[in-house]
Motif scaffolding. Structure first.
Motif, PDB file in Angstrom:
ATOM      1  N   ALA A  31       0.826  -1.203   0.000  1.00 48.26           N
ATOM      2  CA  ALA A  31       0.000   0.000   0.000  1.00 48.26           C
ATOM      3  C   ALA A  31       0.861   1.255   0.000  1.00 48.26           C
ATOM      4  CB  ALA A  31      -0.928  -0.010   1.206  1.00 48.26           C
ATOM      5  N   GLU A  32       1.958   1.228   0.766  1.00 50.34           N
ATOM      6  CA  GLU A  32       2.873   2.370   0.831  1.00 50.34           C
ATOM      7  C   GLU A  32       3.469   2.653  -0.532  1.00 50.34           C
ATOM      8  OE1 GLU A  32       4.228   5.308   3.255  1.00 50.34           O
ATOM      9  OE2 GLU A  32       3.696   3.469   4.323  1.00 50.34           O
ATOM     10  N   ARG A  33       3.928   1.576  -1.216  1.00 52.28           N
ATOM     11  CA  ARG A  33       4.546   1.762  -2.536  1.00 52.28           C
ATOM     12  C   ARG A  33       3.548   2.288  -3.550  1.00 52.28           C
ATOM     13  NH1 ARG A  33       7.048  -3.241  -1.387  1.00 52.28           N
ATOM     14  NH2 ARG A  33       5.549  -4.319  -2.747  1.00 52.28           N
ATOM     15  N   ALA A  34       2.307   1.823  -3.467  1.00 50.74           N
ATOM     16  CA  ALA A  34       1.281   2.226  -4.438  1.00 50.74           C
ATOM     17  C   ALA A  34       0.583   3.524  -4.048  1.00 50.74           C
ATOM     18  CB  ALA A  34       0.241   1.111  -4.572  1.00 50.74           C
ATOM     19  N   ARG A  35       0.986   4.123  -2.935  1.00 57.28           N
ATOM     20  CA  ARG A  35       0.308   5.304  -2.390  1.00 57.28           C
ATOM     21  C   ARG A  35      -1.193   5.052  -2.320  1.00 57.28           C
ATOM     22  NH1 ARG A  35       1.797   9.974  -1.278  1.00 57.28           N
ATOM     23  NH2 ARG A  35       0.021  11.052  -2.218  1.00 57.28           N
ATOM     24  N   ALA A  36      -1.543   3.961  -1.676  1.00 58.84           N
ATOM     25  CA  ALA A  36      -2.941   3.554  -1.566  1.00 58.84           C
ATOM     26  C   ALA A  36      -3.272   3.258  -0.108  1.00 58.84           C
ATOM     27  CB  ALA A  36      -3.209   2.317  -2.425  1.00 58.84           C
ATOM     28  N   CYS A  37      -4.542   3.413   0.235  1.00 60.17           N
ATOM     29  CA  CYS A  37      -5.047   3.056   1.558  1.00 60.17           C
ATOM     30  C   CYS A  37      -6.149   2.019   1.363  1.00 60.17           C
ATOM     31  CB  CYS A  37      -5.587   4.299   2.264  1.00 60.17           C
ATOM     32  SG  CYS A  37      -6.368   3.962   3.852  1.00 60.17           S
ATOM     33  N   VAL A  38      -6.228   1.059   2.263  1.00 62.24           N
ATOM     34  CA  VAL A  38      -7.199  -0.036   2.136  1.00 62.24           C
ATOM     35  C   VAL A  38      -8.022  -0.130   3.417  1.00 62.24           C
ATOM     36  CG1 VAL A  38      -7.499  -2.512   1.759  1.00 62.24           C
ATOM     37  CG2 VAL A  38      -5.642  -1.290   0.595  1.00 62.24           C
ATOM     38  N   GLN A  39      -9.342  -0.283   3.271  1.00 62.72           N
ATOM     39  CA  GLN A  39     -10.248  -0.495   4.398  1.00 62.72           C
ATOM     40  C   GLN A  39     -11.012  -1.802   4.172  1.00 62.72           C
ATOM     41  OE1 GLN A  39     -10.807   2.563   7.054  1.00 62.72           O
ATOM     42  NE2 GLN A  39      -8.785   1.966   6.335  1.00 62.72           N
ATOM     43  N   SER A  40     -10.935  -2.702   5.102  1.00 58.89           N
ATOM     44  CA  SER A  40     -11.603  -4.001   4.960  1.00 58.89           C
ATOM     45  C   SER A  40     -13.067  -3.906   5.337  1.00 58.89           C
ATOM     46  CB  SER A  40     -10.916  -5.046   5.843  1.00 58.89           C
ATOM     47  OG  SER A  40      -9.589  -5.266   5.407  1.00 58.89           O
ATOM     48  N   MET A  41     -13.913  -4.537   4.529  1.00 60.24           N
ATOM     49  CA  MET A  41     -15.343  -4.628   4.781  1.00 60.24           C
ATOM     50  C   MET A  41     -15.678  -6.048   5.211  1.00 60.24           C
ATOM     51  SD  MET A  41     -16.669  -2.702   1.344  1.00 60.24           S
ATOM     52  CE  MET A  41     -16.173  -1.027   0.921  1.00 60.24           C
ATOM     53  N   ASP A  42     -16.945  -6.286   5.496  1.00 56.30           N
ATOM     54  CA  ASP A  42     -17.397  -7.643   5.783  1.00 56.30           C
ATOM     55  C   ASP A  42     -17.589  -8.431   4.489  1.00 56.30           C
ATOM     56  OD1 ASP A  42     -17.415  -7.307   8.531  1.00 56.30           O
ATOM     57  OD2 ASP A  42     -19.484  -6.586   8.576  1.00 56.30           O
ATOM     58  N   PHE A  43     -17.619  -9.754   4.628  1.00 57.75           N
ATOM     59  CA  PHE A  43     -17.949 -10.674   3.543  1.00 57.75           C
ATOM     60  C   PHE A  43     -16.993 -10.580   2.354  1.00 57.75           C
ATOM     61  CE2 PHE A  43     -21.973  -9.468   5.648  1.00 57.75           C
ATOM     62  CZ  PHE A  43     -22.230 -10.674   6.283  1.00 57.75           C
ATOM     63  N   MET A 233     -21.145   0.654   2.812  1.00 54.59           N
ATOM     64  CA  MET A 233     -20.724  -0.709   3.140  1.00 54.59           C
ATOM     65  C   MET A 233     -19.849  -0.733   4.395  1.00 54.59           C
ATOM     66  SD  MET A 233     -20.015  -1.825  -0.834  1.00 54.59           S
ATOM     67  CE  MET A 233     -19.644  -3.571  -0.642  1.00 54.59           C
ATOM     68  N   LEU A 234     -18.971   0.254   4.538  1.00 56.51           N
ATOM     69  CA  LEU A 234     -18.139   0.332   5.742  1.00 56.51           C
ATOM     70  C   LEU A 234     -18.972   0.716   6.961  1.00 56.51           C
ATOM     71  CD1 LEU A 234     -15.010   2.048   4.161  1.00 56.51           C
ATOM     72  CD2 LEU A 234     -15.055  -0.219   5.213  1.00 56.51           C
ATOM     73  N   ALA A 235     -20.019   1.533   6.757  1.00 55.22           N
ATOM     74  CA  ALA A 235     -20.922   1.871   7.857  1.00 55.22           C
ATOM     75  C   ALA A 235     -21.618   0.620   8.392  1.00 55.22           C
ATOM     76  CB  ALA A 235     -21.960   2.889   7.381  1.00 55.22           C
ATOM     77  N   MET A 236     -22.013  -0.273   7.499  1.00 58.58           N
ATOM     78  CA  MET A 236     -22.653  -1.516   7.933  1.00 58.58           C
ATOM     79  C   MET A 236     -21.678  -2.380   8.724  1.00 58.58           C
ATOM     80  SD  MET A 236     -25.247  -2.507   4.808  1.00 58.58           S
ATOM     81  CE  MET A 236     -23.976  -2.802   3.599  1.00 58.58           C
ATOM     82  N   LYS A 237     -20.411  -2.378   8.335  1.00 58.14           N
ATOM     83  CA  LYS A 237     -19.400  -3.131   9.091  1.00 58.14           C
ATOM     84  C   LYS A 237     -19.285  -2.586  10.513  1.00 58.14           C
ATOM     85  CE  LYS A 237     -14.379  -3.663   9.460  1.00 58.14           C
ATOM     86  NZ  LYS A 237     -14.425  -4.964  10.123  1.00 58.14           N
ATOM     87  N   TYR A 238     -19.225  -1.251  10.646  1.00 58.96           N
ATOM     88  CA  TYR A 238     -19.114  -0.647  11.969  1.00 58.96           C
ATOM     89  C   TYR A 238     -20.295  -1.044  12.855  1.00 58.96           C
ATOM     90  CZ  TYR A 238     -19.495   2.871  15.643  1.00 58.96           C
ATOM     91  OH  TYR A 238     -19.645   3.491  16.861  1.00 58.96           O
ATOM     92  N   ILE A 239     -21.506  -0.934  12.317  1.00 60.26           N
ATOM     93  CA  ILE A 239     -22.700  -1.253  13.103  1.00 60.26           C
ATOM     94  C   ILE A 239     -22.751  -2.745  13.436  1.00 60.26           C
ATOM     95  CG2 ILE A 239     -25.225  -1.337  13.009  1.00 60.26           C
ATOM     96  CD1 ILE A 239     -25.109   1.256  11.348  1.00 60.26           C
ATOM     97  N   ASN A 240     -22.392  -3.589  12.475  1.00 63.93           N
ATOM     98  CA  ASN A 240     -22.398  -5.033  12.722  1.00 63.93           C
ATOM     99  C   ASN A 240     -21.376  -5.399  13.808  1.00 63.93           C
ATOM    100  OD1 ASN A 240     -23.193  -7.822  12.011  1.00 63.93           O
ATOM    101  ND2 ASN A 240     -21.097  -7.976  11.246  1.00 63.93           N
ATOM    102  N   ASP A 241     -20.196  -4.768  13.771  1.00 68.33           N
ATOM    103  CA  ASP A 241     -19.181  -5.024  14.798  1.00 68.33           C
ATOM    104  C   ASP A 241     -19.684  -4.597  16.180  1.00 68.33           C
ATOM    105  OD1 ASP A 241     -17.467  -6.038  12.924  1.00 68.33           O
ATOM    106  OD2 ASP A 241     -16.200  -4.250  12.786  1.00 68.33           O
ATOM    107  N   LEU A 242     -20.398  -3.465  16.242  1.00 72.77           N
ATOM    108  CA  LEU A 242     -20.923  -2.975  17.510  1.00 72.77           C
ATOM    109  C   LEU A 242     -21.953  -3.949  18.084  1.00 72.77           C
ATOM    110  CD1 LEU A 242     -20.343  -0.447  19.205  1.00 72.77           C
ATOM    111  CD2 LEU A 242     -22.284   0.672  18.097  1.00 72.77           C
ATOM    112  N   ALA A 243     -22.829  -4.472  17.215  1.00 72.14           N
ATOM    113  CA  ALA A 243     -23.829  -5.442  17.668  1.00 72.14           C
ATOM    114  C   ALA A 243     -23.165  -6.740  18.121  1.00 72.14           C
ATOM    115  CB  ALA A 243     -24.829  -5.713  16.546  1.00 72.14           C
TER     116      ALA A 243
END
Length: 354
Positions: A31-43, A233-243
């Motif tokens: 990610a550093e070399r590609a100047r990219a950021c990654v966020q993991s979702m569910d499923f 999609m990331l918002a759903m991950k946050y809420i699912n993790d909280l539950a």
């Protein structure tokens, strides 16, 4: 890559967003070399944020259709009597008030100071707020942008003389607060109102606005309210993790919609909602479309290879461009031609699968 750097990339207009399946985990060094950021979702999905100077322009010529996030707009809900909620609530043997259940709202935020979302003792019924628009607060676990405000922080704010100094998250639009009140608002005897699940625990995400480049790609007015598919999609991950942390059943309440896509359940967001709804103690509620009178859609069945059909597209005055999608079933291939009001014609344009 450190989290603050990733946060700046995610929020920056100089980085473009993609959604992709996780074929394998991208290492921090890659990610550093590609100047990219990654966020993991569910499923098995991930959001990838890439420097626009290091990649091709956003176009279906270069990228798969589903990899470019769709934009979703706000929707409204009708009265609870129309939905049959009041009848279910008053059924004597069921006592369905939402106790022990979490309701997730991903929208324009929530007015956490409103008594509709408080217990009798004045404490909050909100388990957590992830405000994607505020960048100087604590990160949510596993997510590198926005700010999380926990139940303890919200209660501290409610006890404070100036709550917004403790928890600065606000719903300046009011749509999210409206949706949350209909879904899980307390009884308000003065206004003869009660939410569908007045004893439920709330989890809230305030979605950040879509980036300007994506509005340009879909020819959406820059002042229009819309939200990106990857943020949802990331918002759903946050809420699912909280539950999951609280070991609570979860109902995801989504009052957003789009005219993009085939409306056949094959979008990435649709697939993810299907996946959540197949998990034990997870349920999904989506508002029905309310754009019928706008006549945004046209359908027709062609009976033979040589048959053609005309469809008139009415474009508003001063509109400089628009996006129209043409969907058919595989293996059919269609051609399309455009004729202007003055009679100029493009000739047939072949549409190829993919």
């Amino acid at each position: 890559m450190d989290r603050e750097t990733c946060r700046r990339m995610i929020m920056s207009e100089d980085f473009i967003d993609f959604i992709a399946p996780i074929y394998r985990e991208i290492t921090s060094e890659e990610a550093e070399r590609a100047r990219a950021c990654v966020q993991s979702m569910d499923f098995g999905f991930q959001a990838i944020y890439v420097d626009k100077t290091l990649t091709d322009p956003v176009s279906l010529e270069y990228y798969r259709y589903n990899s470019i996030p769709n934009c979703y707009q706000l929707m409204d809900l009708e009265a609870m009597d129309e939905a049959g909620i009041s009848v279910v609530q008053s059924y004597p043997t069921l006592n369905l008030q939402g106790n022990g259940v979490m309701v997730g709202i991903l929208d324009t935020g929530i007015d956490y100071r409103n008594p509709l979302f408080q217990n009798i003792d004045g404490s909050t019924r909100i388990a957590g707020i992830w405000d994607q628009t505020i960048q100087d607060g604590p990160f949510p676990e596993g997510l590198d942008y926005g700010s999380e405000y926990t139940e303890e922080m919200i209660n501290e704010a409610l006890r404070s003389q100036n709550p917004l100094e403790v928890v600065p998250s606000m719903d300046t639009d009011g749509h999210g607060t409206f949706i949350a009140s209909v879904a899980a608002g307390n009884a308000d005897l003065e206004h003869r109102f009660i939410g569908a699940a007045p004893e439920a625990t709330l989890a809230v995400v305030k979605l950040k606005p879509a980036k300007a480049y994506l509005k340009d790609f879909y020819v959406i007015r820059q002042d229009a309210k819309c939200f990106q598919e990857n943020d949802i999609m990331l918002a759903m991950k946050y809420i699912n993790d909280l539950a999951r942390k609280r070991n609570m059943p979860l109902v995801l309440c989504i009052a957003l919609g789009t005219n993009l896509g085939g409306h056949n359940g094959t979008s990435l967001l649709s697939n993810m909602l299907d996946a959540y709804s197949s998990v034990l103690n997870r349920s999904v509620v989506i508002s029905a479309g309310n754009g019928a009178v706008h006549r945004h859609h046209f359908s027709r069945q062609l009976g033979s290879m040589d048959e053609t059909v005309d469809a008139e597209i009415r474009v508003g005055e001063g509109v400089e461009g628009f996006v129209a999608e043409l969907w058919t079933t595989v293996p059919n291939v269609m051609t399309v031609a455009f004729t202007s009001p003055s009679g100029e014609r493009t000739g047939y344009i072949t549409l190829k699968q993919g």
